[in-house]
Design a protein around this motif. Structure first.
Motif, PDB file in Angstrom:
ATOM      1  N   VAL A 190      63.533  57.618  51.251  1.00  0.00           N
ATOM      2  CA  VAL A 190      62.360  57.781  52.114  1.00  0.00           C
ATOM      3  C   VAL A 190      61.441  56.550  52.113  1.00  0.00           C
ATOM      4  O   VAL A 190      60.774  56.257  53.104  1.00  0.00           O
ATOM      5  CB  VAL A 190      61.599  59.076  51.754  1.00  0.00           C
ATOM      6  CG1 VAL A 190      60.686  58.876  50.567  1.00  0.00           C
ATOM      7  CG2 VAL A 190      60.835  59.589  52.955  1.00  0.00           C
ATOM      8  N   LEU A 191      61.399  55.815  50.998  1.00  0.00           N
ATOM      9  CA  LEU A 191      60.494  54.662  50.924  1.00  0.00           C
ATOM     10  C   LEU A 191      61.167  53.357  51.326  1.00  0.00           C
ATOM     11  O   LEU A 191      60.512  52.387  51.652  1.00  0.00           O
ATOM     12  CB  LEU A 191      59.927  54.535  49.512  1.00  0.00           C
ATOM     13  CG  LEU A 191      59.102  55.736  49.070  1.00  0.00           C
ATOM     14  CD1 LEU A 191      58.923  55.749  47.567  1.00  0.00           C
ATOM     15  CD2 LEU A 191      57.756  55.765  49.785  1.00  0.00           C
ATOM     16  N   GLU A 223      62.454  57.709  56.687  1.00  0.00           N
ATOM     17  CA  GLU A 223      61.050  58.121  56.702  1.00  0.00           C
ATOM     18  C   GLU A 223      60.765  58.970  57.947  1.00  0.00           C
ATOM     19  O   GLU A 223      60.154  60.039  57.864  1.00  0.00           O
ATOM     20  CB  GLU A 223      60.153  56.880  56.678  1.00  0.00           C
ATOM     21  CG  GLU A 223      58.678  57.228  56.679  1.00  0.00           C
ATOM     22  CD  GLU A 223      57.778  55.990  56.687  1.00  0.00           C
ATOM     23  OE1 GLU A 223      58.163  54.963  56.075  1.00  0.00           O
ATOM     24  OE2 GLU A 223      56.712  56.054  57.312  1.00  0.00           O
ATOM     25  N   LYS A 273      59.755  63.009  58.033  1.00  0.00           N
ATOM     26  CA  LYS A 273      58.533  63.457  58.718  1.00  0.00           C
ATOM     27  C   LYS A 273      58.866  64.513  59.774  1.00  0.00           C
ATOM     28  O   LYS A 273      58.168  65.518  59.914  1.00  0.00           O
ATOM     29  CB  LYS A 273      57.816  62.274  59.388  1.00  0.00           C
ATOM     30  CG  LYS A 273      57.053  61.402  58.406  1.00  0.00           C
ATOM     31  CD  LYS A 273      56.340  60.289  59.159  1.00  0.00           C
ATOM     32  CE  LYS A 273      55.480  59.450  58.218  1.00  0.00           C
ATOM     33  NZ  LYS A 273      54.952  58.244  58.880  1.00  0.00           N
ATOM     34  N   PHE A 299      54.264  60.143  49.186  1.00  0.00           N
ATOM     35  CA  PHE A 299      54.706  60.246  50.578  1.00  0.00           C
ATOM     36  C   PHE A 299      54.818  61.715  51.006  1.00  0.00           C
ATOM     37  O   PHE A 299      54.344  62.103  52.075  1.00  0.00           O
ATOM     38  CB  PHE A 299      56.056  59.536  50.776  1.00  0.00           C
ATOM     39  CG  PHE A 299      56.635  59.736  52.151  1.00  0.00           C
ATOM     40  CD1 PHE A 299      56.296  58.868  53.186  1.00  0.00           C
ATOM     41  CD2 PHE A 299      57.490  60.796  52.415  1.00  0.00           C
ATOM     42  CE1 PHE A 299      56.808  59.068  54.462  1.00  0.00           C
ATOM     43  CE2 PHE A 299      58.013  61.003  53.687  1.00  0.00           C
ATOM     44  CZ  PHE A 299      57.667  60.136  54.720  1.00  0.00           C
TER      45      PHE A 299
END
Ligand code: C2E
Ligand code: MG
Ligand code: MG
Ligand code: MG
Length: 279
Positions: free
Chosen positions: A209-210, A216, A220, A246
């Protein structure tokens, strides 16, 4: 290749395949007696409320210590147990253990602790499954809302057969979650029809995710979609604080992963249930 090389490589592969076959046979035979020989042990991994840091639930994860081959991953033996049909008996055994165990934890001062159990699609679609769940809850005296059944996304391919089972389970009062969400077949319109309680975001997404803008965006989207369908989101495989930040910023409510705890024995879980992790 020269003919000699070809011959050698053939020989190499045939003996390698022989080993694979041998291992498979040993595992298949072992599955038959693993329960009666006490070779299975259930471990539990905490599921943490990402807003408060409290342990709200634990996920049961099965371990098999084979007398000759040592510790076998569920990724290897669960598919074998599904193919051979042993999964029905094994799955029932796991459900019994975890319901009894959760009752012990609840009686020791954690009355609203939930236990999540992975249910194979073979077990889920077995004719006796919902009756087994009812009977196991009755015997253990565990209230149904404290049992969560994890099924995978791929089960939705059989929505006609599976929807009535899910509905029956919801009548009983247990919680249902979709495990490894995002990795398999998924139809949003089917998902929307299912009376599901939790969506578990697969650990491959949490991991990336990062580092990946693409991931990402996917995470979301999954979270937003989950909220719009009234599911509670659980992120799997959280290993660092940045991932937690996050997830919290994007309104994912729950998480599990090595950052909080590895899967532990029932006794070890007892000693950490009061833990409040710093988020
Ligand atoms: P799962 O249900 O998606 O379980 C999560 C897996 O990720 C577990 O592996 C867990 O130990 C591991 N994990 C948890 N946190 C982290 C992390 O932070 N990083 C990494 N790298 N891994 C993490 P495990 O215990 O080897 O189980 C693998 C799979 O086997 C499970 O995936 C589940 O599909 C299946 N399984 C396990 N126990 C059972 C069972 O009792 N019945 C059935 N039908 N399947 C089971
Ligand atoms: Mg799971
Ligand atoms: Mg998973
Ligand atoms: Mg899985």
């Amino acid at each position: 290749y020269t003919s000699k090389e070809r011959k050698n490589s053939y020989h190499f592969f045939s003996s390698k395949n022989g080993d694979v076959f041998d291992r498979r046979l040993k595992l298949e035979n072992g599955l038959r007696t693993a329960i009666s020989n006490n070779e299975f042990k259930v471990y539990y991994q905490p599921q943490v409320d990402l807003n408060t840091g409290e342990i709200k639930a634990v996920e049961a994860l099965l371990r098999w210590n084979h007398p000759e081959l040592g510790l076998i991953s569920p990724m290897e033996f669960i598919p074998l147990a599904e193919e051979t049909g042993h999964i029905i008996h094994i799955g029932k055994w796991v459900l019994n253990i975890v319901c009894q165990q959760n009752k012990v934890w609840q009686n020791s001062g954690f009355p609203s602790l939930r236990v999540a159990v992975n249910v194979s699609s073979v077990q889920f679609q077995d004719a006796g499954f919902t009756e087994d769940v009812k009977e196991i809850l009755r015997k253990s005296r565990l209230a149904p809302q404290f049992l969560e059944l994890e099924i995978t996304e791929s089960i939705m391919q059989n929505v006609k057969e599976v929807l009535p089972i899910i509905k029956k389970l919801k009548e009983i009062g247990v919680k249902i979650s979709i495990d490894d969400f995002g990795t398999g077949y998924s139809s949003l319109s089917v998902l929307n029809q299912l009376p599901i309680d939790y969506l578990k975001i697969d650990q491959s997404f949490t991991k990336a995710v990062l580092s990946s803008p693409n991931t990402e965006a996917i995470v979301k989207t999954i979270i937003q979609m989950g909220h719009s369908m009234n599911f509670i989101l659980i992120a799997e495989g959280i290993e660092n604080k940045e991932q937690v930040d996050f997830l919290v910023q994007n309104y994912c409510q729950m998480g599990q992963g090595y950052l909080f705890s590895r899967p532990l024995t029932a006794e070890e879980i007892m000693s950490i249930l009061a833990t409040k992790y710093k988020i």
